[in-house]
Design an enzyme around this catalytic site. Structure first.
Site, PDB file in Angstrom:
ATOM      1  CG  HIS A 317      -2.060   0.944   1.072  1.00 62.02           C
ATOM      2  ND1 HIS A 317      -1.957   2.290   1.326  1.00 62.02           N
ATOM      3  CD2 HIS A 317      -3.318   0.734   0.626  1.00 62.02           C
ATOM      4  CE1 HIS A 317      -3.110   2.861   1.061  1.00 62.02           C
ATOM      5  NE2 HIS A 317      -3.960   1.947   0.626  1.00 62.02           N
ATOM      6  CG  ASP A 374      -8.452  -4.606  -2.590  1.00 67.56           C
ATOM      7  OD1 ASP A 374      -9.659  -4.459  -2.369  1.00 67.56           O
ATOM      8  OD2 ASP A 374      -7.724  -3.706  -3.043  1.00 67.56           O
TER       9      ASP A 374
HETATM   10  N1  CMC Z   1       4.115  -7.906  -4.792  1.00 67.94           N
HETATM   11  C1  CMC Z   1       5.462  -7.918  -4.961  1.00 67.94           C
HETATM   12  N2  CMC Z   1       6.236  -6.809  -4.870  1.00 67.94           N
HETATM   13  C2  CMC Z   1       5.619  -5.642  -4.628  1.00 67.94           C
HETATM   14  C3  CMC Z   1       4.225  -5.558  -4.441  1.00 67.94           C
HETATM   15  C4  CMC Z   1       3.467  -6.760  -4.524  1.00 67.94           C
HETATM   16  N3  CMC Z   1       2.139  -6.729  -4.353  1.00 67.94           N
HETATM   17  N4  CMC Z   1       3.858  -4.271  -4.206  1.00 67.94           N
HETATM   18  C5  CMC Z   1       5.009  -3.566  -4.255  1.00 67.94           C
HETATM   19  N5  CMC Z   1       6.062  -4.384  -4.475  1.00 67.94           N
HETATM   20  C6  CMC Z   1       7.494  -3.997  -4.540  1.00 67.94           C
HETATM   21  C7  CMC Z   1       7.814  -3.263  -5.807  1.00 67.94           C
HETATM   22  O1  CMC Z   1       8.216  -4.129  -6.830  1.00 67.94           O
HETATM   23  C8  CMC Z   1       8.913  -2.339  -5.336  1.00 67.94           C
HETATM   24  O2  CMC Z   1      10.089  -3.107  -5.199  1.00 67.94           O
HETATM   25  P1  CMC Z   1      11.533  -2.433  -5.531  1.00 67.94           P
HETATM   26  O3  CMC Z   1      11.724  -1.371  -4.502  1.00 67.94           O
HETATM   27  O4  CMC Z   1      12.516  -3.576  -5.407  1.00 67.94           O
HETATM   28  O5  CMC Z   1      11.433  -1.878  -6.915  1.00 67.94           O
HETATM   29  C9  CMC Z   1       8.489  -1.952  -3.920  1.00 67.94           C
HETATM   30  O6  CMC Z   1       7.698  -3.062  -3.472  1.00 67.94           O
HETATM   31  C10 CMC Z   1       7.677  -0.671  -3.846  1.00 67.94           C
HETATM   32  O7  CMC Z   1       6.547  -0.782  -4.729  1.00 67.94           O
HETATM   33  P2  CMC Z   1       5.877   0.438  -5.485  1.00 67.94           P
HETATM   34  O8  CMC Z   1       5.172  -0.087  -6.684  1.00 67.94           O
HETATM   35  O9  CMC Z   1       6.892   1.526  -5.689  1.00 67.94           O
HETATM   36  O10 CMC Z   1       4.830   0.959  -4.390  1.00 67.94           O
HETATM   37  P3  CMC Z   1       3.612   1.916  -4.645  1.00 67.94           P
HETATM   38  O11 CMC Z   1       3.335   2.603  -3.357  1.00 67.94           O
HETATM   39  O12 CMC Z   1       3.820   2.771  -5.841  1.00 67.94           O
HETATM   40  O13 CMC Z   1       2.410   0.885  -5.009  1.00 67.94           O
HETATM   41  C11 CMC Z   1       0.597  -0.628  -4.778  1.00 67.94           C
HETATM   42  C12 CMC Z   1       1.423   0.488  -4.105  1.00 67.94           C
HETATM   43  C13 CMC Z   1      -0.615  -0.927  -3.887  1.00 67.94           C
HETATM   44  C14 CMC Z   1       0.090  -0.139  -6.147  1.00 67.94           C
HETATM   45  C15 CMC Z   1       1.476  -1.899  -4.945  1.00 67.94           C
HETATM   46  O14 CMC Z   1       1.903  -2.349  -3.672  1.00 67.94           O
HETATM   47  C16 CMC Z   1       0.742  -3.038  -5.687  1.00 67.94           C
HETATM   48  O15 CMC Z   1       0.759  -3.067  -6.909  1.00 67.94           O
HETATM   49  N6  CMC Z   1       0.109  -3.989  -4.924  1.00 67.94           N
HETATM   50  C17 CMC Z   1      -0.662  -5.063  -5.557  1.00 67.94           C
HETATM   51  C18 CMC Z   1      -2.040  -4.550  -5.970  1.00 67.94           C
HETATM   52  C19 CMC Z   1      -2.948  -4.309  -4.781  1.00 67.94           C
HETATM   53  O16 CMC Z   1      -3.075  -5.129  -3.889  1.00 67.94           O
HETATM   54  N7  CMC Z   1      -3.649  -3.150  -4.818  1.00 67.94           N
HETATM   55  C20 CMC Z   1      -4.638  -2.778  -3.779  1.00 67.94           C
HETATM   56  C21 CMC Z   1      -4.184  -1.612  -2.960  1.00 67.94           C
HETATM   57  S1  CMC Z   1      -5.178  -1.354  -1.471  1.00 67.94           S
HETATM   58  C22 CMC Z   1      -6.784  -0.951  -2.012  1.00 67.94           C
HETATM   59  C23 CMC Z   1      -6.855   0.187  -2.969  1.00 67.94           C
HETATM   60  O17 CMC Z   1      -6.193   1.203  -2.817  1.00 67.94           O
HETATM   61  O18 CMC Z   1      -7.643   0.090  -3.904  1.00 67.94           O
END
Ligand code: CMC
Length: 428
Positions: A317, A374
């Site tokens: 998140h 989720d």
């Molecule tokens: N599985 C594996 N690795 C992950 C995941 C995951 N679900 N989420 C983030 N990472 C890694 C990512 O690859 C990155 O690694 P590195 O630093 O080595 O490059 C690091 O963690 C930071 O990730 P980010 O993409 O920069 O983080 P963000 O804050 O931009 O994204 C997020 C947040 C929710 C979009 C992301 O965690 C994600 O895609 N999660 C899976 C989808 C999900 O469950 N979404 C629902 C969110 S909660 C409800 C809502 O808001 O709707």
């Protein structure tokens, strides 16, 4: 008087100093008021994904991502989810206080009366192909709804704001249920004025024409009170979440002066994506794909592999870095419902193993990747007999009150301006 706090920036190219006021909120990080930054320096701030940007001020929802805290109008989410109904939460968001018994009664009655759709709107559903995803139909139908209520384009007083908000909150479940039933080619069930908000939605989703429930082995399978309560809690947990991606879209559309329901339709479109609300559908699809606890390790390895774009759905998140308080509430709800609702033990077992590994694995721990809301909704919604393509529409139903409250706050804020960021140009 308190000395004015400022932040000084120095341009190392010529030694010029610029000073910007620091503004404190009631809680949470302070902000640096950068509104004159471009005028002062001729430069833009660069922040793709808005990781360091407060796009507005707000009094609706507060999140402390480090502490795992979420409050609507100052009230902790744990209190709202366990001691109050979704409709009380809607009233709180819109009116800044919880309702009295009489206020709640009147609010409930008004929503029941407003749940019906104009007959003309029913025809719209026929334009969509069979198997259309309910999120596509829902977003289009909400845009079409704007054409029935032109007067909401020019809202002047408080009662008009509330009427516009009540109308969309009341009609969204009907549109969502019709979208689903159209995707199956089965007749629509009209709202039942005698049923509560949440029970009415479950009925519109599940019932046979005439309002009769599915005929099971033991006769008509009535909707259980425990199911209504569980879904009501899920709606409450989704009701608002400050400036998330879809709310930012809603405020952006509001800033251009477009119709409020078109702004909500845009929010629905933004929510559909897998990184946002669409994750609830993807979590179950992923658990099904993993198929057995024996395969979990291989998928965890894929999630950690920098060369593989596979992500563990329902993990991570942008704001919560210790735990998502909504996920914590849902996990205990899941435990509570295990017996009462016959939760899918195979999916629970796979989910449990993923959770256990991820909470201890260095990759996930060092990146603060915890189960989010989720991760748990899918298993509970499956037990509530909600079809998978309706998971994100359920999120929409819960979130509509948040979007519309944020829309109203934007409109009333004298500091609101059209959302118009700039860019770092790197082209020819
Ligand atoms: N599985 C594996 N690795 C992950 C995941 C995951 N679900 N989420 C983030 N990472 C890694 C990512 O690859 C990155 O690694 P590195 O630093 O080595 O490059 C690091 O963690 C930071 O990730 P980010 O993409 O920069 O983080 P963000 O804050 O931009 O994204 C997020 C947040 C929710 C979009 C992301 O965690 C994600 O895609 N999660 C899976 C989808 C999900 O469950 N979404 C629902 C969110 S909660 C409800 C809502 O808001 O709707």
């Amino acid at each position: 008087m308190q000395p004015k706090q400022t932040l000084t920036l120095t341009d190392n190219r010529n030694g010029t100093c610029y000073e910007y006021p620091i503004v404190d909120g009631t809680r949470g990080p302070s902000v640096v008021d950068m509104r004159t930054f471009f005028k002062d320096t001729g430069m833009f701030s660069y922040d793709p994904g808005y990781t360091s940007t407060a796009s507005c001020s707000s009094k609706i929802t507060f999140i402390d991502g480090e502490k795992g805290e979420l409050r609507y109008r100052g009230i902790p989410i744990e209190t709202l989810a366990t001691k109050h109904s979704y409709l009380e939460t809607c009233y709180l968001l819109l009116n800044e206080q919880l309702p009295s018994i009489e206020e709640l009664h009147n609010f409930d009655l008004e929503l029941r009366h407003r749940a019906f759709l104009h007959e003309g709107l029913r025809n719209l559903f026929n334009a969509f192909p069979d198997n259309a995803h309910p999120m596509a139909t829902l977003s289009a139908a909400v845009t079409a709804l704007a054409s029935f209520y032109d007067d909401h384009l020019e809202i002047c007083d408080e009662s008009e704001y509330l009427e516009m908000a009540h109308r969309i909150i009341a009609k969204i479940p009907t549109i969502a249920a019709f979208s689903y039933r159209h995707s199956l080619g089965i007749p629509f069930i009209q709202p039942d004025i005698d049923l509560s908000f949440t029970k009415n939605f479950l009925t519109m989703l599940r019932a046979y024409p005439g309002g009769k429930m599915h005929l099971g082995r033991l006769g008509h399978e009535e909707i259980k009170e425990v199911e209504v309560r569980a879904l009501d809690t899920i709606f409450t947990l989704h009701a608002d979440h400050e400036q998330n991606a879809s709310t930012t879209v809603v405020r952006g559309v509001a800033s251009t002066g477009a119709h409020p329901y078109v702004a909500i339709a845009s929010g629905i479109a933004a929510l559909w994506g897998r990184a946002h609300g669409g994750a609830n559908e993807s979590v179950i699809a992923q658990l099904e794909m993993i198929g057995s606890v024996d395969n979990v390790d291989a998928f965890i390895a894929r999630a950690k592999d920098p060369d593989d774009d596979f992500r563990l759905m329902g993990f991570g998140h942008r704001v919560y870095k210790n735990f998502d308080p909504r996920a914590k509430i849902l996990k205990s709800l899941q435990d509570e419902l295990k017996e009462a609702l016959n939760l899918d033990s195979r999916l629970l077992e796979i989910a449990g193993k993923i959770e256990e590994i991820a909470l201890n694995d260095e990759y996930f721990v060092s990146r603060h990747l915890y189960p989010n809301i989720d991760f748990y909704t899918g298993i509970i919604l499956t037990a509530l007999k909600i079809p998978r393509n309706m998971f994100t529409p359920i999120f929409v139903i819960g979130r509509t009150v948040g979007w519309i409250t944020q829309w109203i706050e934007f409109k009333k804020d004298p500091q609101s301006k059209i959302a118009r960021p700039r860019q770092l140009y790197l082209g020819e």
